[in-house]
Design an enzyme around this catalytic site. Structure first.
Site, mmCIF file in Angstrom:
data_model
loop_
_atom_site.group_PDB
_atom_site.id
_atom_site.type_symbol
_atom_site.label_atom_id
_atom_site.label_comp_id
_atom_site.label_asym_id
_atom_site.label_seq_id
_atom_site.Cartn_x
_atom_site.Cartn_y
_atom_site.Cartn_z
ATOM 1 N N LYS A 190 0.843 -1.193 0.000
ATOM 2 C CA LYS A 190 0.000 0.000 0.000
ATOM 3 C C LYS A 190 0.879 1.244 0.000
ATOM 4 C CE LYS A 190 -1.912 -1.400 3.779
ATOM 5 N NZ LYS A 190 -2.744 -1.579 4.988
ATOM 6 N N THR A 222 -9.691 8.957 6.825
ATOM 7 C CA THR A 222 -8.748 7.873 6.525
ATOM 8 C C THR A 222 -8.593 6.907 7.688
ATOM 9 O OG1 THR A 222 -6.919 9.288 7.261
ATOM 10 C CG2 THR A 222 -7.434 9.296 4.911
ATOM 11 N N THR A 225 -8.581 2.712 7.229
ATOM 12 C CA THR A 225 -8.515 2.307 5.823
ATOM 13 C C THR A 225 -7.764 0.989 5.647
ATOM 14 O OG1 THR A 225 -6.598 3.778 5.584
ATOM 15 C CG2 THR A 225 -8.716 4.625 4.858
ATOM 16 N N GLY A 226 -6.683 0.809 6.401
ATOM 17 C CA GLY A 226 -5.926 -0.439 6.287
ATOM 18 C C GLY A 226 -6.736 -1.637 6.747
ATOM 19 N N CYS A 227 -7.431 -1.492 7.873
ATOM 20 C CA CYS A 227 -8.298 -2.564 8.370
ATOM 21 C C CYS A 227 -9.353 -2.914 7.328
ATOM 22 C CB CYS A 227 -9.001 -2.135 9.655
ATOM 23 S SG CYS A 227 -7.925 -1.608 11.001
#
Length: 501
Positions: A190, A222, A225-227
């Site tokens: 990412k 934001t 967002t990764g989760c």
């Protein structure tokens, strides 16, 4: 570039109507990250979500305040309770917090061997808060080897390799390739931490790189967002042919979720994304109900007009009623054109027929009610400013708006008249002595009420097919028509009838 290798086939295990996905992660009371975000992401992609909690996190959109990690015995009990009973098609692992937690999850993976394992190596929140104890980093590195896909951001990728975070995209791709080669895992790299307008991602294997380009969304939403991305990939992978297909679809969804996040108005810091942005009408009230209730003030104002009160109780002077009818005849001639436009834009034959018949009915009403009343009255002249303004509004929507907007704009002329006619009829009871009984009978007729209900149903159906922006325009068009209806009735300033005798 060539695609990354696919994970082992999982189709034989997919015995349920939906993919069953387990989140193993921490909590977020505000719902933007951790298991809360994972469960929303699973649902957004049609999966059945489950969750095992690794840590209780007191956080909001401004950051983490406190973390409580329950004992590993309880973690083991949660994990076993799920896997002893449920076939798990995919697992997404997020925040672990401590070495003991990471080791316990690794032991469970070794025992149960889920077919799809996605590891989001959560170490630092987007707010900058540390979410992983320093002595747990080695345990997470060992856990990488038990995963099928790892989804690090640039700082996390650097930690996994024991190197500084990459500051360029080529440098990040090189790090991801080396991690994939070293651990035998596919890496979803990412690039959101890089500067610039681009937000590239890539699916990286030991010898392959497939880049997934994308533009950066300028927003403060934001958080999580990764989760959300890793959970979406986990939900998609059991029913997609490879990691590239799953990641590409998840990235497209997340881009829209980020763009829609600010509209949620959740928190005053870095807000969450809108996991259900692709289903804008989910949970929404029917458009006709929402619009009707929003127009309560305008409807009340209409009831309070001297003209409407005089029309209802029969005290309205004939001259005033004829003045209204003359303007109404001019209005209906143009309103019929707008209904014809709705018929032209309608997506199916049923709606086409309904609005075409409505256009014809306007002309029939004009002929029967208006011309009969006005014959010999000498009424003539142009449209009034109020009539012109109403017609101009409708014609503008018809010329530039979508089918949904046109239907919303014409709806008040159905529902307001049907409501007013039914209430006057109910109060009057017998219309034989009412001086305007023909008008009341026309709009209080159950057939007209049925037409108003059908128009409402069509507006509701149109609203279900559009996004939030178009629905807002529908509401605006409806409200404007209601305001014009009030002005239309108010243009005739009713005078009370003179006493008899």
């Amino acid at each position: 570039m060539s695609a990354a290798p696919a994970a082992p086939a999982t189709g034989a295990r997919l015995t349920g109507s939906r993919v069953r996905v387990l989140s193993v992660a921490g909590t977020d009371p505000t719902g933007g990250a951790g298991v809360h975000a994972d469960l929303k992401s699973f649902a957004a992609h049609g999966a059945y979500g489950m969750a095992v909690v690794t840590a209780l996190v007191a956080q909001n959109t401004h950051g983490v305040r406190e973390v409580h990690v329950p004992g590993v015995d309880f973690l083991r009990a949660q994990l076993d309770a799920v896997s002893d009973d449920v076939v798990v098609d995919a697992v997404k692992i997020g925040m672990l917090g401590t070495r003991a937690v990471a080791d316990e999850v690794a032991a469970w993976l070794a025992r149960t061997r889920p077919p799809v394992v996605v590891l989001d190596p959560v170490m630092v929140a987007s707010s900058g808060d540390r979410l992983l104890d320093a002595d747990a980093e080695d345990a997470v590195r060992r856990l990488v080897a038990l995963a099928d896909l790892v989804t690090p951001n640039l700082p996390e990728l650097g930690v996994l390799l024991g190197e500084p975070a990459a500051t360029t995209w080529p440098g990040a791709v090189d790090q991801a390739r080396r991690l994939a080669h070293r651990s035998g895992v596919t890496v979803l790299l990412k690039g959101g931490h890089l500067a610039g307008d681009a937000s590239p991602d890539a699916v990286v294997g030991p010898t392959t790189v497939t880049e997934l380009g994308g533009a950066r969304v300028r927003t403060t939403s934001t958080h999580g967002t990764g989760c959300s991305l890793s959970a979406a990939v986990a939900a998609l992978r059991p029913r997609r042919p490879d990691w590239v297909a799953a990641a590409r679809e998840a990235k497209e969804w997340l881009t829209g979720a980020i763009a829609a996040g600010e509209a949620l108005a959740v928190g005053s810091g870095r807000g969450p994304v809108d996991h259900l942005h692709h289903a804008p009408t989910l949970g929404a009230r029917p458009f006709s109900v929402d619009a009707w209730e929003r127009a309560a003030g305008l409807r009340g104002a209409c009831d309070d007009l001297p003209f409407v009160r005089g029309l209802a109780d029969g005290t309205l002077p004939v001259d005033d009623f004829e003045a209204y009818l003359h303007q109404d005849a001019l209005y209906l001639a143009q309103y019929s054109r707008v209904l014809a436009r709705a018929s032209q834009l309608a997506p199916g034959p049923a709606a086409q027929v309904f609005f075409a018949q409505g256009a014809a009915r306007c002309l029939d009403v004009e002929a029967r009610l208006h011309e009969e009343r006005l014959t010999g009255s000498g009424r003539s002249g142009p449209a009034s400013p109020a009539t012109t303004a109403y017609v101009d509004h409708l014609l503008a929507v018809a010329a530039t708006g979508s089918y949904a907007e046109v239907v919303a704009a014409v709806l008040p002329c159905y529902v307001l008249y049907a409501d007013l006619g039914a209430r006057i009829l109910a109060r009057a009871g017998h219309l034989g002595a009412h001086p305007y009984g023909d008008w009341v009978a026309t709009y209080g007729d159950p057939a007209f009420a049925a037409a108003a209900d059908r128009a409402s149903d069509l507006a509701d159906a149109a609203a279900r097919e559009v996004g939030a922006v178009t629905r807002a325009r529908m509401l605006a068009a409806y409200a404007a028509s209601c305001a014009h209806e009030v002005a239309f009735f108010d243009q005739v300033r009713a005078r009370p009838l003179a006493p008899v005798g």
